[in-house]
Design a protein around this motif. Structure first.
Motif, mmCIF file in Angstrom:
data_model
loop_
_atom_site.group_PDB
_atom_site.id
_atom_site.type_symbol
_atom_site.label_atom_id
_atom_site.label_comp_id
_atom_site.label_asym_id
_atom_site.label_seq_id
_atom_site.Cartn_x
_atom_site.Cartn_y
_atom_site.Cartn_z
ATOM 1 N N ILE A 69 0.854 -1.187 0.000
ATOM 2 C CA ILE A 69 0.000 0.000 0.000
ATOM 3 C C ILE A 69 0.889 1.235 0.000
ATOM 4 C CG2 ILE A 69 -1.891 1.196 1.161
ATOM 5 C CD1 ILE A 69 -2.590 -1.715 0.441
ATOM 6 N N GLN A 70 0.707 2.096 -0.997
ATOM 7 C CA GLN A 70 1.415 3.379 -1.051
ATOM 8 C C GLN A 70 0.403 4.473 -0.733
ATOM 9 O OE1 GLN A 70 3.203 3.555 -4.955
ATOM 10 N NE2 GLN A 70 5.082 2.630 -4.199
ATOM 11 N N ASN A 71 0.629 5.173 0.361
ATOM 12 C CA ASN A 71 -0.256 6.250 0.805
ATOM 13 C C ASN A 71 0.312 7.575 0.301
ATOM 14 O OD1 ASN A 71 -1.931 8.015 2.110
ATOM 15 N ND2 ASN A 71 -1.410 7.349 4.170
ATOM 16 N N ARG A 72 -0.294 8.166 -0.713
ATOM 17 C CA ARG A 72 0.178 9.432 -1.302
ATOM 18 C C ARG A 72 -0.453 10.644 -0.622
ATOM 19 N NH1 ARG A 72 4.503 7.517 -3.544
ATOM 20 N NH2 ARG A 72 4.176 6.216 -5.360
ATOM 21 N N THR A 73 -1.355 10.426 0.353
ATOM 22 C CA THR A 73 -1.994 11.540 1.045
ATOM 23 C C THR A 73 -1.118 11.976 2.214
ATOM 24 O OG1 THR A 73 -3.210 10.238 2.684
ATOM 25 C CG2 THR A 73 -4.227 10.504 0.504
ATOM 26 N N LYS A 74 -1.514 13.067 2.854
ATOM 27 C CA LYS A 74 -0.792 13.542 4.035
ATOM 28 C C LYS A 74 -1.361 12.929 5.315
ATOM 29 C CE LYS A 74 0.467 17.965 2.028
ATOM 30 N NZ LYS A 74 0.372 19.418 2.107
ATOM 31 N N CYS A 75 -2.403 12.121 5.180
ATOM 32 C CA CYS A 75 -3.105 11.570 6.345
ATOM 33 C C CYS A 75 -2.628 10.159 6.677
ATOM 34 C CB CYS A 75 -4.606 11.514 6.065
ATOM 35 S SG CYS A 75 -5.302 13.080 5.551
ATOM 36 N N ASN A 76 -2.523 9.867 7.952
ATOM 37 C CA ASN A 76 -2.282 8.501 8.407
ATOM 38 C C ASN A 76 -3.574 7.717 8.237
ATOM 39 O OD1 ASN A 76 0.309 9.229 9.213
ATOM 40 N ND2 ASN A 76 -0.358 9.737 11.274
ATOM 41 N N ILE A 77 -3.472 6.458 7.812
ATOM 42 C CA ILE A 77 -4.679 5.662 7.604
ATOM 43 C C ILE A 77 -4.514 4.268 8.196
ATOM 44 C CG2 ILE A 77 -5.412 6.867 5.516
ATOM 45 C CD1 ILE A 77 -4.282 4.596 3.876
ATOM 46 N N ILE A 78 -5.646 3.666 8.513
ATOM 47 C CA ILE A 78 -5.684 2.257 8.910
ATOM 48 C C ILE A 78 -6.583 1.556 7.900
ATOM 49 C CG2 ILE A 78 -6.374 0.580 10.647
ATOM 50 C CD1 ILE A 78 -5.976 2.733 12.767
ATOM 51 N N LEU A 79 -6.025 0.588 7.198
ATOM 52 C CA LEU A 79 -6.822 -0.207 6.271
ATOM 53 C C LEU A 79 -7.234 -1.489 6.972
ATOM 54 C CD1 LEU A 79 -4.933 0.218 2.899
ATOM 55 C CD2 LEU A 79 -7.030 1.308 3.632
ATOM 56 N N ARG A 80 -8.494 -1.822 6.833
ATOM 57 C CA ARG A 80 -9.033 -3.044 7.420
ATOM 58 C C ARG A 80 -9.276 -4.015 6.271
ATOM 59 N NH1 ARG A 80 -9.214 -1.078 12.299
ATOM 60 N NH2 ARG A 80 -9.832 1.078 12.627
ATOM 61 N N ILE A 81 -8.469 -5.083 6.258
ATOM 62 C CA ILE A 81 -8.473 -6.038 5.148
ATOM 63 C C ILE A 81 -9.148 -7.319 5.628
ATOM 64 C CG2 ILE A 81 -7.015 -7.266 3.510
ATOM 65 C CD1 ILE A 81 -4.880 -5.047 4.048
ATOM 66 N N TYR A 111 -10.414 -10.187 -1.206
ATOM 67 C CA TYR A 111 -10.379 -9.401 0.021
ATOM 68 C C TYR A 111 -11.196 -8.124 -0.150
ATOM 69 C CZ TYR A 111 -6.661 -12.369 1.801
ATOM 70 O OH TYR A 111 -5.940 -13.443 2.253
ATOM 71 N N LEU A 112 -11.817 -7.726 0.935
ATOM 72 C CA LEU A 112 -12.514 -6.452 1.006
ATOM 73 C C LEU A 112 -11.631 -5.526 1.834
ATOM 74 C CD1 LEU A 112 -15.080 -4.799 0.430
ATOM 75 C CD2 LEU A 112 -16.012 -5.683 2.570
ATOM 76 N N ILE A 113 -11.302 -4.360 1.269
ATOM 77 C CA ILE A 113 -10.418 -3.402 1.940
ATOM 78 C C ILE A 113 -11.229 -2.159 2.255
ATOM 79 C CG2 ILE A 113 -8.306 -2.058 1.747
ATOM 80 C CD1 ILE A 113 -7.398 -4.126 -0.366
ATOM 81 N N LYS A 114 -11.247 -1.782 3.543
ATOM 82 C CA LYS A 114 -11.985 -0.601 3.980
ATOM 83 C C LYS A 114 -11.079 0.273 4.836
ATOM 84 C CE LYS A 114 -16.535 -2.761 4.255
ATOM 85 N NZ LYS A 114 -17.673 -3.072 5.132
ATOM 86 N N GLY A 115 -11.415 1.548 4.906
ATOM 87 C CA GLY A 115 -10.691 2.465 5.763
ATOM 88 C C GLY A 115 -11.190 3.881 5.562
ATOM 89 N N LYS A 116 -10.588 4.798 6.304
ATOM 90 C CA LYS A 116 -10.893 6.217 6.150
ATOM 91 C C LYS A 116 -9.618 6.907 5.694
ATOM 92 C CE LYS A 116 -14.591 6.848 9.473
ATOM 93 N NZ LYS A 116 -15.009 7.534 10.694
ATOM 94 N N ILE A 117 -9.732 7.636 4.596
ATOM 95 C CA ILE A 117 -8.600 8.386 4.067
ATOM 96 C C ILE A 117 -8.928 9.859 4.224
ATOM 97 C CG2 ILE A 117 -7.169 8.831 2.052
ATOM 98 C CD1 ILE A 117 -7.951 6.040 1.042
ATOM 99 N N CYS A 118 -8.246 10.520 5.144
ATOM 100 C CA CYS A 118 -8.489 11.936 5.445
ATOM 101 C C CYS A 118 -9.957 12.176 5.770
ATOM 102 C CB CYS A 118 -8.027 12.826 4.301
ATOM 103 S SG CYS A 118 -6.283 12.677 3.912
ATOM 104 N N GLY A 119 -10.569 11.261 6.505
ATOM 105 C CA GLY A 119 -11.954 11.411 6.908
ATOM 106 C C GLY A 119 -12.965 10.889 5.904
ATOM 107 N N GLN A 120 -12.540 10.514 4.715
ATOM 108 C CA GLN A 120 -13.444 10.002 3.682
ATOM 109 C C GLN A 120 -13.390 8.469 3.676
ATOM 110 O OE1 GLN A 120 -15.358 12.146 1.748
ATOM 111 N NE2 GLN A 120 -14.502 13.676 3.127
#
Length: 195
Positions: A128-140, A169-178
């Motif tokens: 996973i490459q996170n190009r945003t400025k936000c820390n994220i948790i992905l739930r796989i 796999y189903l991948i869910k999370g919040k990216i910068c609140g979205q």
């Protein structure tokens, strides 16, 4: 000579008045003054977001007459990457500290997965490459078992990976609140880029 001094004083006092009015721009209710400021303000000036909302409110109140109809509500202007509230900060910090402790093992795991010549193996890697400025948790979550969930923390402007059994796999999370949701098939190592 006297007129030149008067002109210089006039320019000086108008300059001082202009600077003073810029300092008090947040208190202003003058639409033209706020529009002029917004045109000249630096794009990163924090007052811009506040003044844009205020300008919408002022224009709405000037365009509608009392009793004729509701005015359009001003919407907040939000840059998600800078202003969102990270509800998962504690969990993220815990996951990152666990990952840091296992860094050497994970690096060996990643290198083995990347250089493996056995394409028929049981497992593959999500990178996973996170190009945003936000820390994220992905739930796989594997599609075959809804009770198992793998949590993967990825720092902003960084990358992380997890090696799992091949499958859907189903991948869910919040990216910068979205909210983010995606379904991926892991049949070989896979790169996911989040922007």
């Amino acid at each position: 000579m006297k007129s030149i001094i008067q002109i210089i004083l006039l320019v000086f006092f108008s300059f001082l008045y202009g600077q003073k009015s810029l300092k008090n721009i947040l208190k202003s209710n003058n639409i033209i003054e706020i529009e002029t400021f917004l045109k000249a303000a630096h794009p990163d000036d924090p007052r811009r977001n506040i003044l844009k909302k205020k300008l919408i409110d002022l224009k709405n109140s000037s365009w509608t007459k009392p009793g004729i109809g509701p005015s359009m509500a001003a919407r907040p202007i939000v840059n998600n990457a800078e202003f969102y509230v990270d509800e998962e900060k504690e969990e993220f910090d815990l996951l990152i500290s666990e990952t840091s402790n296992q860094h050497k093992e994970k690096t060996v795991q990643l290198l083995n997965a990347l250089f493996a010549t056995d394409l028929e193996g049981e497992s593959a890697t999500f990178l996973i490459q996170n190009r945003t400025k936000c820390n994220i948790i992905l739930r796989i979550q594997p599609k075959t078992d809804d009770k198992i969930v793998y949590n993967l923390a990825v720092k902003g402007q960084a990358e992380n990976f997890i090696t799992l059994k091949k499958g859907q796999y189903l991948i869910k999370g919040k990216i910068c609140g979205q909210l983010y949701s995606s379904e991926k098939e892991l049949s070989k190592s896979l790169l996911i880029e989040l922007k």
